[in-house]
Design an enzyme around this catalytic site. Structure first.
Site, PDB file in Angstrom:
ATOM      1  CG  ASP A 170      -0.945  -9.717  64.618  1.00  0.00           C
ATOM      2  OD1 ASP A 170       0.278  -9.745  64.882  1.00  0.00           O
ATOM      3  OD2 ASP A 170      -1.532 -10.696  64.128  1.00  0.00           O
TER       4      ASP A 170
HETATM    5  C1  BGC Z   1       1.289 -12.733  63.900  1.00  0.00           C
HETATM    6  C2  BGC Z   1       1.075 -12.884  65.395  1.00  0.00           C
HETATM    7  C3  BGC Z   1       2.390 -12.807  66.114  1.00  0.00           C
HETATM    8  C4  BGC Z   1       3.072 -11.506  65.774  1.00  0.00           C
HETATM    9  C5  BGC Z   1       4.375 -11.289  66.503  1.00  0.00           C
HETATM   10  C6  BGC Z   1       2.176 -11.560  63.549  1.00  0.00           C
HETATM   11  O1  BGC Z   1       2.562 -11.614  62.223  1.00  0.00           O
HETATM   12  O2  BGC Z   1       0.028 -12.597  63.266  1.00  0.00           O
HETATM   13  O3  BGC Z   1       0.413 -14.081  65.649  1.00  0.00           O
HETATM   14  O4  BGC Z   1       2.186 -12.944  67.488  1.00  0.00           O
HETATM   15  O5  BGC Z   1       3.321 -11.482  64.370  1.00  0.00           O
HETATM   16  O6  BGC Z   1       5.394 -12.081  66.030  1.00  0.00           O
END
Ligand code: BGC
Length: 744
Positions: A271
């Site tokens: 993530d």
């Molecule tokens: C989120 C993800 C997301 C990623 C990219 C993160 O803060 O937890 O779900 O895909 O950002 O934007």
């Protein structure tokens, strides 16, 4: 001549051939280039470190995210294809969660349709639009089971149940990816957040998760396994600590389970900033240690933290990590780029997007998805559907004319709100009537959203108490002067999603007070809820005669609400989560194990002394403008051997006066065995349409997949010889019952 498919990709791109091409490419790549492929770099202005242009030119890069700019995609790709050492195309990635330009209902709403084909079609269109913009990869579907409505990200998933969640997972993967990665109208899907994120302590986003193996395997893993079965190419690991090991560096999850046990052959991304977060989370000593731990855990790609870019070469050079390990991590990334045909077709036609987003069928699909997602919670005295002859209607509430809250959370970067609001939908439907509107007092988060600056409503100055009083009065007066009141209330867009957990599940701000004030006027009143999580609407559930849960219904949401309110569409959605009576009751879910004093015993009706613990609305619940009877529950046999299947049949009849949909649901309960089993588990469902007086037979199969489970005592998957209760009905309280005996 080599045969070409429709993308121009040589048709001889068989797995063997691709494996050979990958090996040949790896042989010519420097270590710096290999590490480049393991990095996903941020393309937003606020991203720190070298710009994607520089990194791509110098060594190439696996992927770029947080960019939504077709021209720049082509410009970056040109650098990759013409100037980078090995000319490896870049994957452009973005969160396209429920639509690119055409916005579909949020995933929790789509799950309320109990119609996987709705989710598949929505994501097919989302893929087509985003691919036309130049994107190759979306960070969806979100597959986290969520049983705590306080957790803000409940809106992004399919709710509390692994069986429904698995069906929605597979459908979304099929929608995003299609049958073949070389399809130029599809994008790569990403199963996230692996795993257990929805069980954050107290529903507080990012807080640690403690889940025993029985919960992980029986509840939290199944949607991920369904995604793999449907061919998902990528996984994203979760932020939080799972049993004290951060998921972004958790080898048990990313290697032992995902690769060894499930045979996943795509690649895993962290993530955002998740690799470096191992330091913040108190797991890694420094950036280099974080990169070391994540890579060893089996994490292929570092999202945005640049930890791999900055550390992996040194770790190879000092022999902490072998070059073979690096090659193993790079291989699936190159393989997927080849399977997509990106080496042959790296660019996007810059004129395509305009044509694709204008397609009328996209709007129609969004409207249909919204219609099918809505759940009728209450309809006393058949107040709904409303007459189209109404001449004077008041629409009140802070969300009635909010495009942002109609579209819901998670819009793509740079998206400008463009939705038919509920107010507009009602105006479209009743073009000759007088429709008055007053929003009432604003609703705002107490603690602003960290991304508040990106959101127009959050940028507005807060109302003074005097202004709020005046808005309240204006709403009451508007309601007073109408024949019927439609209140549109719930949560604004920034109140559910990431950074949007809350302690209470009440209607925020002064909405309930306003609802009480306008109800006191004695006029017919309908409550339309726009929200991304269950809400404890206890007062409304007793006093407001008609309540429609519209969720965050997307671009065509207002039209879909009007279609239902005025009877052009009969609602048939069902809740994919239960509605607790109080935020303090969370986590609350139907599929619990029995206790030594079950709640059906006299004197033990509740677990609390200050109110019932039962949900306000149970899982699977939803009304219709017609009525149904479900009868004739018959099993092909009352006894079945372990490993064999039994067929379950019921007859479903529309006993009312209009056509409508029923979602027929099958629940099981294993009465005893190696482990205690939940008092109910959903193991089959089907949404059917019936004309008045029409009867259809609905058939379910129960076999070892449905009757088996992961046993703590046996420490493996088993199927017990045991007796089962079988129920079929219209929600998780179904009473139509049969016995099934499974023998050894
Ligand atoms: C989120 C993800 C997301 C990623 C990219 C993160 O803060 O937890 O779900 O895909 O950002 O934007």
């Amino acid at each position: 001549m080599k045969k070409m498919d429709k993308t121009g990709t040589p048709a001889s791109n068989s797995s063997d051939e691709i494996a050979k091409r990958v090996d040949a490419l790896l042989n010519q790549m420097s270590l710096a280039e290999k590490v480049g492929q393991l990095a996903q770099v941020g393309g937003a202005d606020w991203n720190q470190g070298p710009k994607p242009e520089e990194i791509i030119r110098e060594r190439g890069v696996g992927s770029v995210l947080w960019l939504n700019d077709t021209k720049r995609f082509n410009a970056l790709q040109k650098i990759a294809m013409e100037e980078s050492p090995s000319k490896i195309p870049v994957l452009f990635a973005l969160d396209v969660i429920h639509g690119y330009k055409t916005v579909f209902p949020v995933p929790l709403a789509m799950a309320s349709s109990w119609d996987p084909s709705v989710a598949e079609q929505a994501q097919t269109i989302a893929a087509k639009e985003s691919r036309a913009a130049g994107l190759h990869w979306t960070f969806g579907p979100m597959l986290d089971i969520a049983r705590d409505a306080r957790w803000g990200r409940i809106v992004e998933g399919a709710g509390e149940d692994p069986y429904l969640g698995s069906a929605m997972a597979a459908a979304q993967v099929r929608g995003f990816q299609g049958a073949d990665l070389s399809d130029p109208e599809r994008v790569l899907a990403c199963a996230k957040h692996f795993a257990g994120y929805g069980a954050a302590d107290g529903g507080r986003d990012y807080d640690p998760v403690y889940l025993p193996e029985t919960q992980l395997r029986n509840v939290y893993f199944p949607p991920f396994q369904a995604a793999i079965k449907a061919g998902v190419s990528t996984f994203m690991s979760a932020y939080m600590d799972l049993n004290n090991v951060p998921a972004n560096g958790n080898r048990w999850l990313l290697h032992d389970i995902l690769r060894e046990e499930w045979g996943f052959d795509g690649f895993v991304i962290s993530d955002a900033f998740g690799v470096l977060n191992l330091v913040t989370q108190g797991h890694a000593k420094d950036k280099s240690d974080a990169a070391f731990r994540s890579l060893n855990a089996g994490l292929n790609m570092d999202m945005a933290s640049n930890s791999y870019l900055d550390s992996l070469e040194a770790l190879v050079n000092n022999n902490s990590i072998s070059i073979e390990q690096i090659d193993e991590m790079v291989k699936p990334i190159l393989t997927i780029k080849m399977k997509m045909g990106l080496f042959e077709n790296p660019y996007v036609d810059e004129t395509l997007l305009e044509k694709v987003i204008a397609l009328p069928e996209h709007k129609q699909a969004a409207r249909r998805a919204a219609q099918r997602s809505m759940v009728l919670l209450r309809n006393e005295g058949s107040l709904l559907p409303l007459s189209k002859e109404l001449k004077n209607v008041a629409v009140i509430g802070p969300l009635a004319d909010s495009m942002e809250s109609t579209e819901g959370s998670w819009m793509v970067f740079g998206h400008k709100p463009d939705a038919v609001t509920v107010l507009q939908g009602i105006r479209n439907k009743l073009s000759d009537a007088k429709i008055t509107y007053a929003p009432g007092p604003d609703i705002r988060r107490d603690i602003p959203h960290p991304f508040g600056e990106f959101d127009a409503t959050a940028k507005k100055p807060r109302q003074t108490p005097e202004d709020a009083d005046a808005a309240f009065q204006a709403a009451v007066e508007t309601a007073q002067n109408a024949d019927l009141i439609i209140a549109v209330m719930g949560e604004s867009q920034d109140m559910a999603g990431e950074f949007a957990s809350r302690a209470s599940l009440d209607l925020p701000g002064r909405q309930e007070e306003l609802l009480k004030a306008v109800s006191a006027l004695g006029k017919p009143i309908v409550l339309v809820l726009l929200n991304g999580r269950p809400l404890s609407i206890n007062w409304a559930a007793e006093h407001v005669p008609a309540i429609l849960e519209a969720w965050e219904p997307g671009s065509e949401g207002g039209n879909a609400v009007a279609d239902i309110l005025f009877g052009d569409v009969n609602p048939g959605g069902k809740l994919p989560v239960c509605f607790p009576r109080n935020g303090n009751h969370a986590p609350l879910y139907y599929s619990r194990v029995l206790t030594h004093l079950p709640e059906d015993r006299p004197n033990y009706l509740s677990r609390y002394w200050d109110g019932p613990t039962t949900p306000l609305y149970p899982f699977g619940f939803g009304l219709s403008y017609t009525t149904f009877s479900i009868t004739n529950l018959k099993l092909s046999s009352g006894q079945v051997k372990v490993g064999q299947s039994v067929t379950v049949n019921v007859d479903v009849t529309n006993t009312g006066k209009v056509a409508g949909d029923e979602v027929v649901q099958l629940y099981i309960h294993q009465k005893w065995g190696s482990d205690s089993r939940p008092m109910r588990e959903l193991k089959g469902f089907e949404r059917i349409t019936l004309q008045p007086n029409e009867t259809k037979k609905v058939t379910f199969q129960l076999g070892p997949d449905e009757l088996g489970y992961w046993s703590t005592n046996a420490d493996k998957w088993i199927q017990d010889a045991a007796p089962f209760d079988i129920w079929v009905g219209a929600d998780s309280l179904a009473t139509l019952h049969a016995d099934l005996e499974v023998f050894g």
